[in-house]
Design a protein around this motif. Structure first.
Motif, PDB file in Angstrom:
ATOM      1  N   PHE A   1     -20.643 -19.933 -17.243  1.00  0.00           N
ATOM      2  CA  PHE A   1     -21.146 -20.955 -18.165  1.00  0.00           C
ATOM      3  C   PHE A   1     -21.448 -20.307 -19.502  1.00  0.00           C
ATOM      4  CE2 PHE A   1     -22.441 -21.782 -13.848  1.00  0.00           C
ATOM      5  CZ  PHE A   1     -21.977 -23.062 -13.647  1.00  0.00           C
TER       6      PHE A   1
ATOM      7  N   ARG B   1     -26.766 -31.341 -18.204  1.00  0.00           N
ATOM      8  CA  ARG B   1     -27.052 -30.946 -16.818  1.00  0.00           C
ATOM      9  C   ARG B   1     -27.357 -32.232 -16.081  1.00  0.00           C
ATOM     10  NH1 ARG B   1     -26.645 -29.533 -12.345  1.00  0.00           N
ATOM     11  NH2 ARG B   1     -28.431 -29.173 -11.024  1.00  0.00           N
TER      12      ARG B   1
ATOM     13  N   ARG C   1      -7.379 -25.962  -0.550  1.00  0.00           N
ATOM     14  CA  ARG C   1      -7.554 -26.819   0.624  1.00  0.00           C
ATOM     15  C   ARG C   1      -7.770 -28.235   0.156  1.00  0.00           C
ATOM     16  NH1 ARG C   1     -10.707 -24.444   5.517  1.00  0.00           N
ATOM     17  NH2 ARG C   1     -11.419 -26.580   5.480  1.00  0.00           N
TER      18      ARG C   1
ATOM     19  N   PRO D   1     -17.524 -13.456 -10.713  1.00  0.00           N
ATOM     20  CA  PRO D   1     -16.952 -14.728 -11.127  1.00  0.00           C
ATOM     21  C   PRO D   1     -15.932 -15.294 -10.154  1.00  0.00           C
ATOM     22  CG  PRO D   1     -16.165 -12.935 -12.519  1.00  0.00           C
ATOM     23  CD  PRO D   1     -17.164 -12.352 -11.592  1.00  0.00           C
ATOM     24  N   SER D   2     -15.504 -14.524  -9.152  1.00  0.00           N
ATOM     25  CA  SER D   2     -14.540 -15.098  -8.209  1.00  0.00           C
ATOM     26  C   SER D   2     -15.234 -15.714  -7.002  1.00  0.00           C
ATOM     27  CB  SER D   2     -13.543 -14.028  -7.762  1.00  0.00           C
ATOM     28  OG  SER D   2     -14.226 -12.893  -7.296  1.00  0.00           O
TER      29      SER D   2
ATOM     30  N   ARG E   1     -27.938 -28.365  -3.971  1.00  0.00           N
ATOM     31  CA  ARG E   1     -28.697 -29.553  -4.352  1.00  0.00           C
ATOM     32  C   ARG E   1     -29.521 -29.263  -5.593  1.00  0.00           C
ATOM     33  NH1 ARG E   1     -30.670 -30.631   0.971  1.00  0.00           N
ATOM     34  NH2 ARG E   1     -32.545 -29.487   0.484  1.00  0.00           N
TER      35      ARG E   1
ATOM     36  N   GLY F   1     -28.842 -27.177  -7.864  1.00  0.00           N
ATOM     37  CA  GLY F   1     -28.041 -26.749  -9.007  1.00  0.00           C
ATOM     38  C   GLY F   1     -28.075 -25.254  -9.224  1.00  0.00           C
TER      39      GLY F   1
ATOM     40  N   ASP G   1     -23.097 -23.413  -7.177  1.00  0.00           N
ATOM     41  CA  ASP G   1     -21.982 -24.336  -7.346  1.00  0.00           C
ATOM     42  C   ASP G   1     -21.006 -24.090  -6.222  1.00  0.00           C
ATOM     43  OD1 ASP G   1     -22.080 -26.130  -9.352  1.00  0.00           O
ATOM     44  OD2 ASP G   1     -20.754 -25.055 -10.719  1.00  0.00           O
TER      45      ASP G   1
ATOM     46  N   ASP H   1     -16.890 -24.770  -5.301  1.00  0.00           N
ATOM     47  CA  ASP H   1     -15.584 -25.313  -5.677  1.00  0.00           C
ATOM     48  C   ASP H   1     -15.105 -26.195  -4.532  1.00  0.00           C
ATOM     49  OD1 ASP H   1     -12.891 -24.275  -7.526  1.00  0.00           O
ATOM     50  OD2 ASP H   1     -12.616 -25.481  -5.730  1.00  0.00           O
TER      51      ASP H   1
ATOM     52  N   ASP I   1     -12.262 -27.385  -3.866  1.00  0.00           N
ATOM     53  CA  ASP I   1     -10.962 -27.029  -3.284  1.00  0.00           C
ATOM     54  C   ASP I   1     -11.071 -25.789  -2.409  1.00  0.00           C
ATOM     55  OD1 ASP I   1      -9.590 -29.121  -4.344  1.00  0.00           O
ATOM     56  OD2 ASP I   1      -8.937 -28.037  -6.136  1.00  0.00           O
ATOM     57  N   THR I   2     -11.522 -24.716  -3.022  1.00  0.00           N
ATOM     58  CA  THR I   2     -11.519 -23.443  -2.296  1.00  0.00           C
ATOM     59  C   THR I   2     -12.741 -23.281  -1.411  1.00  0.00           C
ATOM     60  OG1 THR I   2     -12.719 -22.293  -4.035  1.00  0.00           O
ATOM     61  CG2 THR I   2     -10.335 -22.369  -4.229  1.00  0.00           C
ATOM     62  N   ARG I   3     -13.751 -24.134  -1.586  1.00  0.00           N
ATOM     63  CA  ARG I   3     -14.987 -24.057  -0.816  1.00  0.00           C
ATOM     64  C   ARG I   3     -15.774 -22.780  -1.116  1.00  0.00           C
ATOM     65  NH1 ARG I   3     -16.257 -28.213   2.103  1.00  0.00           N
ATOM     66  NH2 ARG I   3     -16.135 -28.868  -0.037  1.00  0.00           N
ATOM     67  N   ARG I   4     -15.461 -22.135  -2.193  1.00  0.00           N
ATOM     68  CA  ARG I   4     -16.188 -20.918  -2.537  1.00  0.00           C
ATOM     69  C   ARG I   4     -17.468 -21.253  -3.272  1.00  0.00           C
ATOM     70  NH1 ARG I   4     -14.018 -15.792  -3.292  1.00  0.00           N
ATOM     71  NH2 ARG I   4     -12.289 -15.404  -1.865  1.00  0.00           N
TER      72      ARG I   4
ATOM     73  N   TYR J   1     -20.501 -20.239  -6.060  1.00  0.00           N
ATOM     74  CA  TYR J   1     -20.714 -19.542  -7.324  1.00  0.00           C
ATOM     75  C   TYR J   1     -22.148 -19.769  -7.782  1.00  0.00           C
ATOM     76  CZ  TYR J   1     -15.630 -20.008  -7.403  1.00  0.00           C
ATOM     77  OH  TYR J   1     -14.310 -19.975  -7.082  1.00  0.00           O
ATOM     78  N   LEU J   2     -22.594 -18.955  -8.714  1.00  0.00           N
ATOM     79  CA  LEU J   2     -23.885 -19.231  -9.347  1.00  0.00           C
ATOM     80  C   LEU J   2     -23.778 -20.551 -10.093  1.00  0.00           C
ATOM     81  CD1 LEU J   2     -24.928 -15.730 -10.704  1.00  0.00           C
ATOM     82  CD2 LEU J   2     -25.803 -16.944  -8.707  1.00  0.00           C
ATOM     83  N   GLY J   3     -24.854 -21.330 -10.087  1.00  0.00           N
ATOM     84  CA  GLY J   3     -24.802 -22.677 -10.625  1.00  0.00           C
ATOM     85  C   GLY J   3     -25.370 -22.802 -12.021  1.00  0.00           C
TER      86      GLY J   3
END
Lengths: 288, 288
Positions: free
Chosen positions: A101, A128, A284, B43-44, B71, B73, B76, B78, B80-83, B85-87
DNA sequence: GAATCAGGTCCATATGGCGGACCCTATGTT
DNA sequence: AACATAGGGTCCGCCATATGGACCTGATTC
């Protein structure tokens, strides 16, 4: 749902924070709420009793949460004043999150330039959920300063020049969703911003090309804002400049708006070149 | 303490994260651990199963925590990939926290200058407890790059040029405390860095005036580091430059060290002027 | 020196988290 | 096509764990 939990939701909703529905791991919801409250308190910190009041939880519970957050380094407590502050770990995590971000570090230079060129105070806000959050305020040299907006403040999208620029940048269907989600808060805490008034402001903003707040929150606290977009068109932030009415007469509005737009597009180019869309390949598609 | 909790502590200790003793609100300890793990993943992002493995908690528990963090925030996912990340909320909070720990935004310009001037990669590390954390890496134009250190990586203080600069900047008693606290991890994961070896490195660093890592972690991955101090003398960060051995011959070491020192003192002046020690007046002194 | 306020802690109770077992889908493998 | 594996996600009965009313302590005020 227990009574005090209703109260949390109610109180926070009024203040522009929505605790959301919680199923499982409710401790984390409370912890997150406390983090937000401490964050909003700004650099002078908060006291235990303030937090207790603001989140309507019993004191021992709040204290237990705070102890756990201190333990994790997510909060800090001054051992003299006993006040609570955001902790070092939050700062580290936030820095790491900026890889995803990363508007802020790029936008900082723009804010400095804007505040120097105009003399007034420049702000960066980010969207946000259905709110806008002011994440940075850069003071300009001009001695009369408007202090209506502070870093950490949250308002419903559409309130204030930055938030209005963000709202106006959304497609109409999203605007309606936001208005619906914020309806109660707006009616309760922001009387001038009825849904119909906001629709009008959004239209004005789109035709005018920049958002204008003519002292709607605080008399004689005017501001101008423009939005910043990611390459896919979604607004990811807004730049705004606040000053008194006498410094925002029509011709100067145009000057400032063009400065803001220049900086916004400067940020947009930087954003796109440092955002290689680095996503893992696997895909997926089986969502319930 | 239950068996699996021992395992958490053990595993994280090995990896340089200490979950600490937990009394009350243990959900938050787990949540904080997960935040760290997701943050370190970079980041991945990370997968659920990776997290389950890394923190040695049962999958449903991890998933419940992740849901709560999503919930809020703070994370995060994704779709699609279900990965994970930091929100966005972490980013906002981190930005607000930088009012108190504001090295990063100031140091960024230094890193850019350093990487441009030297051609090599520049790093900012900050001390956290008995570890150093790399919070930013700025790549230089030179085509052969050393990728031994990534944003988010944690090592015991003293390991690597930045961490060594930080350790050497502490008074001797603190150095001993850090070495004692890290003893197990060092013996287990960093064989070249025995306590006595580190004491020698600290001495070398102090007499030399800058920290040198002659490929001790990864062969031919050399680096030079200097520390950044707050006005009261405490080290709050370190700048370092990494390159291959052939690019860090003695004369160039001196050049780079003086560049690093120049930037460090530049940051120090900026830090002091934006750190008005804004503390509330009230004082108490009744600690148990 | 009584009253008020704020920070912090105690402990019996019952609520909400725990985790083994399970399901589903996608992707090899024979 | 049937089988096997791996990863993501969910269920539900038991009991460990968070809860919060009551309480303590030290400052500050009148």
């Amino acid at each position: 749902m227990l009574e005090y939990q209703k109260t949390i939701a109610a109180r926070l909703a009024v203040q522009g924070i929505d605790a959301g529905a919680s199923y499982g791991a409710q401790a984390i919801d409370k912890a997150a709420t406390l983090l937000l409250l401490v964050g909003r308190a700004g650099p002078s910190g908060t006291r235990l009793s303030d937090l207790v009041e603001q989140c309507s939880l019993p004191k021992p519970t709040v204290r237990r949460m705070l102890l756990a957050l201190l333990r994790a380094g997510l909060l800090d407590q001054d051992s003299d004043t006993r006040r609570y502050y955001l902790g070092p770990e939050i700062h580290v995590l936030g820095t790491l999150a900026s890889a995803r971000f990363g508007i802020h570090s790029i936008a900082l230079r723009s804010l400095v330039r804007l505040s120097q060129q105009t003399g007034d105070t420049a702000f960066l806000s980010v969207p946000r959920d259905v709110h806008s959050i002011c994440v940075h305020r850069e003071e300009g040299p001009y001695p009369i300063r408007v202090h209506a907006l502070h870093a950490g403040d949250r308002h419903p999208l559409g309130v204030g020049a930055g938030g209005l620029a963000l709202l106006a940048a959304l497609p109409d269907e999203d605007v309606e969703e936001v208005l619906a989600a914020n309806a109660d808060i707006l009616a309760d805490k922001y009387p001038p911003f009825s849904p119909s008034a906001l629709r009008g402001l959004v239209q004005d903003t789109r035709t005018r090309g920049y958002a204008l707040n003519p002292g709607m929150l605080l008399p004689d606290s005017w501001a101008i804002g423009v939005s910043i977009h990611r390459s896919d068109g979604r607004p990811v932030g807004a730049l705004s400049i606040a000053a008194t009415e006498s410094r925002l007469y029509p011709e100067r509005q145009l000057e400032i708006a063009s400065l803001l737009k220049k900086e916004a597009s400067w940020i947009e180019t930087r954003l796109n070149e440092t955002d290689p869309g680095e996503k893992p390949a696997r895909v997926r598609r089986n969502r319930p």
